[in-house]
Design a protein around this motif. Structure first.
Motif, PDB file in Angstrom:
ATOM      1  N   ALA A  66       0.825  -1.210   0.000  1.00  0.00           N
ATOM      2  CA  ALA A  66       0.000   0.000   0.000  1.00  0.00           C
ATOM      3  C   ALA A  66       0.861   1.262   0.000  1.00  0.00           C
ATOM      4  O   ALA A  66       0.435   2.315  -0.476  1.00  0.00           O
ATOM      5  N   ALA A  67       2.077   1.141   0.523  1.00  0.00           N
ATOM      6  CA  ALA A  67       3.002   2.275   0.562  1.00  0.00           C
ATOM      7  C   ALA A  67       3.922   2.300  -0.657  1.00  0.00           C
ATOM      8  O   ALA A  67       4.821   3.132  -0.741  1.00  0.00           O
ATOM      9  N   GLY A  68       3.735   1.355  -1.577  1.00  0.00           N
ATOM     10  CA  GLY A  68       4.575   1.305  -2.766  1.00  0.00           C
ATOM     11  C   GLY A  68       5.922   0.635  -2.523  1.00  0.00           C
ATOM     12  O   GLY A  68       6.870   0.864  -3.270  1.00  0.00           O
ATOM     13  N   LEU A  69       6.014  -0.180  -1.491  1.00  0.00           N
ATOM     14  CA  LEU A  69       7.270  -0.843  -1.136  1.00  0.00           C
ATOM     15  C   LEU A  69       7.057  -2.355  -1.084  1.00  0.00           C
ATOM     16  O   LEU A  69       5.952  -2.841  -1.288  1.00  0.00           O
ATOM     17  N   ASP A  70       8.140  -3.082  -0.781  1.00  0.00           N
ATOM     18  CA  ASP A  70       8.026  -4.526  -0.573  1.00  0.00           C
ATOM     19  C   ASP A  70       9.054  -4.945   0.478  1.00  0.00           C
ATOM     20  O   ASP A  70       9.739  -4.112   1.062  1.00  0.00           O
ATOM     21  N   TYR A  71       9.165  -6.244   0.722  1.00  0.00           N
ATOM     22  CA  TYR A  71      10.054  -6.738   1.775  1.00  0.00           C
ATOM     23  C   TYR A  71      11.510  -6.333   1.567  1.00  0.00           C
ATOM     24  O   TYR A  71      12.251  -6.199   2.542  1.00  0.00           O
ATOM     25  N   SER A  72      11.926  -6.123   0.329  1.00  0.00           N
ATOM     26  CA  SER A  72      13.320  -5.736   0.077  1.00  0.00           C
ATOM     27  C   SER A  72      13.632  -4.342   0.624  1.00  0.00           C
ATOM     28  O   SER A  72      14.796  -3.998   0.794  1.00  0.00           O
ATOM     29  N   ASN A  73      12.602  -3.558   0.918  1.00  0.00           N
ATOM     30  CA  ASN A  73      12.798  -2.219   1.474  1.00  0.00           C
ATOM     31  C   ASN A  73      12.937  -2.221   2.998  1.00  0.00           C
ATOM     32  O   ASN A  73      13.269  -1.201   3.593  1.00  0.00           O
ATOM     33  N   VAL A  74      12.661  -3.345   3.634  1.00  0.00           N
ATOM     34  CA  VAL A  74      12.696  -3.423   5.100  1.00  0.00           C
ATOM     35  C   VAL A  74      14.144  -3.429   5.580  1.00  0.00           C
ATOM     36  O   VAL A  74      14.952  -4.237   5.132  1.00  0.00           O
ATOM     37  N   VAL A  75      14.448  -2.514   6.510  1.00  0.00           N
ATOM     38  CA  VAL A  75      15.800  -2.423   7.054  1.00  0.00           C
ATOM     39  C   VAL A  75      15.870  -2.834   8.528  1.00  0.00           C
ATOM     40  O   VAL A  75      16.949  -3.101   9.047  1.00  0.00           O
ATOM     41  N   LYS A  76      14.738  -2.889   9.190  1.00  0.00           N
ATOM     42  CA  LYS A  76      14.712  -3.212  10.628  1.00  0.00           C
ATOM     43  C   LYS A  76      13.390  -3.868  10.968  1.00  0.00           C
ATOM     44  O   LYS A  76      12.346  -3.454  10.486  1.00  0.00           O
ATOM     45  N   SER A  77      13.436  -4.904  11.779  1.00  0.00           N
ATOM     46  CA  SER A  77      12.197  -5.509  12.269  1.00  0.00           C
ATOM     47  C   SER A  77      12.340  -5.822  13.748  1.00  0.00           C
ATOM     48  O   SER A  77      13.448  -6.000  14.265  1.00  0.00           O
ATOM     49  N   SER A  78      11.211  -5.874  14.400  1.00  0.00           N
ATOM     50  CA  SER A  78      11.141  -6.234  15.815  1.00  0.00           C
ATOM     51  C   SER A  78      10.102  -7.325  15.953  1.00  0.00           C
ATOM     52  O   SER A  78       8.971  -7.177  15.464  1.00  0.00           O
ATOM     53  N   ILE A  79      10.490  -8.411  16.601  1.00  0.00           N
ATOM     54  CA  ILE A  79       9.570  -9.523  16.828  1.00  0.00           C
ATOM     55  C   ILE A  79       9.348  -9.655  18.325  1.00  0.00           C
ATOM     56  O   ILE A  79      10.306  -9.750  19.103  1.00  0.00           O
ATOM     57  N   PHE A  80       8.082  -9.678  18.701  1.00  0.00           N
ATOM     58  CA  PHE A  80       7.693  -9.883  20.084  1.00  0.00           C
ATOM     59  C   PHE A  80       6.954 -11.211  20.146  1.00  0.00           C
ATOM     60  O   PHE A  80       5.999 -11.426  19.401  1.00  0.00           O
ATOM     61  N   VAL A  81       7.417 -12.102  20.998  1.00  0.00           N
ATOM     62  CA  VAL A  81       6.866 -13.451  21.061  1.00  0.00           C
ATOM     63  C   VAL A  81       6.499 -13.799  22.499  1.00  0.00           C
ATOM     64  O   VAL A  81       7.202 -13.423  23.433  1.00  0.00           O
ATOM     65  N   LYS A  82       5.386 -14.479  22.639  1.00  0.00           N
ATOM     66  CA  LYS A  82       4.893 -14.850  23.964  1.00  0.00           C
ATOM     67  C   LYS A  82       5.699 -16.002  24.564  1.00  0.00           C
ATOM     68  O   LYS A  82       5.829 -16.098  25.773  1.00  0.00           O
ATOM     69  N   ASP A  83       6.235 -16.866  23.717  1.00  0.00           N
ATOM     70  CA  ASP A  83       6.982 -18.027  24.192  1.00  0.00           C
ATOM     71  C   ASP A  83       8.203 -18.234  23.304  1.00  0.00           C
ATOM     72  O   ASP A  83       8.072 -18.604  22.136  1.00  0.00           O
TER      73      ASP A  83
END
Length: 127
Positions: A66-83
């Protein structure tokens, strides 16, 4: 700084006073997209962490698109997991979306997530 709110009906609507994503410096070649944490409420109670993670990543993909981007544009991610015992299963699915030059990332175990989901992922992307 100029900013643009990004929204798609292909990902869950926000459940509070926040946006799915915010694009800043829209006119700049170095514009950035901040995607709020995505969850898969409808799958959280089914106990299949891989299906839940898959849906979360698809939600992120829809917002990026929707923003005109794709996964190749991702430079940082944060994952929060319950277990953290689900780390390997989450990582397997997550890795399918970043097959080369994956973004910087942290994975953190938390006591509880909104709507009692098992995993929440947010990303930052650049144009």
């Amino acid at each position: 700084m100029n900013k643009e709110i990004v929204y798609t009906d292909q990902a869950p609507a926000p459940i509070g006073p926040y946006s799915q994503a915010v694009k800043v410096n829209v006119a700049s070649p170095a514009g950035m997209l901040f995607v709020s944490g995505q969850v898969a409420i409808e799958l959280a109670s089914q106990g299949d962490i891989q299906a839940e993670t898959q849906k979360v990543m698809e939600n992120i993909g829809a917002i990026l698109k929707a923003a005109g981007l794709d996964y190749s544009n991702v430079v940082k991610s944060s994952i929060f997991v319950k277990d953290m015992n689900n780390f390997a299963a989450i990582n397997e699915v997550y890795g399918r979306f970043f097959t080369s030059e994956p973004p910087a990332r942290e994975t953190v175990e938390v006591a509880r997530l909104p709507k009692d989901v098992n995993v929440e992922i947010s990303v930052i992307a650049v144009q």
